[in-house]
Design an enzyme around this catalytic site. Sequence first.
Site, mmCIF file in Angstrom:
data_model
loop_
_atom_site.group_PDB
_atom_site.id
_atom_site.type_symbol
_atom_site.label_atom_id
_atom_site.label_comp_id
_atom_site.label_asym_id
_atom_site.label_seq_id
_atom_site.Cartn_x
_atom_site.Cartn_y
_atom_site.Cartn_z
ATOM 1 N N TYR A 102 2.126 -1.902 -1.489
ATOM 2 C CA TYR A 102 2.582 -0.606 -1.998
ATOM 3 C C TYR A 102 1.872 0.566 -1.316
ATOM 4 O O TYR A 102 0.908 0.388 -0.587
ATOM 5 C CB TYR A 102 2.511 -0.510 -3.507
ATOM 6 N N GLU A 103 2.417 1.770 -1.571
ATOM 7 C CA GLU A 103 1.992 3.012 -0.912
ATOM 8 C C GLU A 103 2.130 2.932 0.610
ATOM 9 O O GLU A 103 1.339 3.510 1.349
ATOM 10 C CB GLU A 103 0.549 3.378 -1.291
ATOM 11 N N GLY A 104 3.138 2.222 1.059
ATOM 12 C CA GLY A 104 3.349 2.006 2.489
ATOM 13 C C GLY A 104 2.677 0.715 2.898
ATOM 14 O O GLY A 104 1.456 0.574 2.804
#
Length: 565
Positions: free
Chosen positions: A419-421
């Site tokens: 997550y978050e890239g």
Amino acid sequence: MEVLRAPGVLAQLPCFAECDDDLMQQILGEAGKFVAAEIAPLNRVGDEEGCVFQAGEVRTPAGFKSAYQSFWQAGWASLSCAPEDGGQGQPEVLNQVLYEMLSAANHGWTMAPGLLHGAYECLKHHGSEALKLRYLEKIASGEWLATMCLTEAHAGSDLGQVRTRGIAQPDGSYGISGTKIFISGGEHDLTANIIHLVLGRLPDAPAGPKGLSLFLVPKVLPDGGRNAVYCDRIEEKMGLHGSPTCVMRFESATGWLVGEAGRGLNAMFVMMNAARLHVGLQGVGLLDAAWQKADAYSKERRQMRAPGPRASTEPADLIAIHPAMRRILDTQRAWIDGGRVLAYRTALELDIARHHANAERRAQAERWCSLVTPVLKASLTQQAFYGGSECLQVFGGHGYVREWGVEQIVRDARVAMIYEGTNEIQAIDLLMRKVLVDNGAALYAFLSELCGALDRNCEADAKVMQFVDGLSEITASLVLAASHSVELPYWVADDYLRLVALLLQAWAWAKIDTVLRSGSAGGNIARWSTPSQALQHWVLPEFGMRLGIIKSRLAASAEPVGIYP
């Protein structure tokens, strides 16, 4: 404090002039007490009980709601928010340390307030005065939680494919329609309202990411009515059972534009960049939690006699003295300590970028954060998972059993690489958008600054400078090769990020070693010397391997590579 001299750095910023060493220690001491008493005891409860979805509503595990109410009412959620917004006005570095503690103690619970500060910064810098008046203080205080609604089932990381729509209404609001997936805390019982920041597209917007806008869509409308925002289900996950990951449906829900139309990503990335450093520190916290469990177990578990001569008074069959176990534990300790120095330095640079009076110093800080944040997010979350698995190995078969708690850390840590890239996106972002975009100019300036106070006569400093030379040389080769091979940077982006991560680890430990040599650290020198030696033996040699991989790919860059001809 000794390595980064944070009080002295913060003293240069007028808004933190009163934040001296005593105050920082007091705040962190109280934070540690709160986390240990209120949050850590709920970790196993959250994992085993999980969240319950029923008729569109989500019930969090026992104790989560009361703990969250205590958290925000005690002012911890607003620690680094501006006083004019109802915050405590403390430095970002203290906020990041707090969230490292929280992640180590209870990753699932910490997911709830984890996006608050990103949402606060996004609204503060891009929201209209009306939106800020209505929502900013509630978000700053933590009384209302927030989400980041980007992902759609068909799009994943390709935000240009987002289909959620915003239709302008006569009263200036927008009707938001679409479905988002993987929304952490999209629905829960922790707060009375949830503020969704939703990425969508206006009817006349062009295709692709440049046509996206950002909308604020509350669960509860200003008049007290329920908005047309629905949770369709929560996901059954490998870990993070205490955090509801929701599928959210918006059916002409009332929302308001945040920032300019068509520039939603500009506003959203304020939130994402703040979140990425936080995720990097999740990696540090989770790995430290796994290490502490493994280290304690190794000092109790007795097996076969360790090989070789011994000067220690410890029992010869204690697994803590076996080389195989020492290698695991000391290597992970090296990553934890070095990662912590780098993450805290980055948080300090965030404070400088926001508050320093000198524009050149602010630009230097922004360059540090831009280059280092994707490296920390990727390398520290990867180490949390793989290093946590190594710590599980110390337990042998007991590590695979739930009662010891280390298997939960490994499961919970895995998502931080996604997550978050994803970590692959972090690597591409670093190489393509931060390095090659200006032919390496920003990187070379960063490396020059990094070497500014180093001494080639010092062994640790000389190692850093050797790595700087190697990274500079391979960067120049990549700049040249990328001009005639579009695919090449994408093949080696992960290896390039690891080079930068290892260089930064070498730099962090050079700073630690400087303090140790000065004698000002005091305490147990062996506590620091063993992970320092592990870094040299088991971590930094990877730098040469990654250089070799990139050079091999450079040599073959003219040849087609792939599954299909």
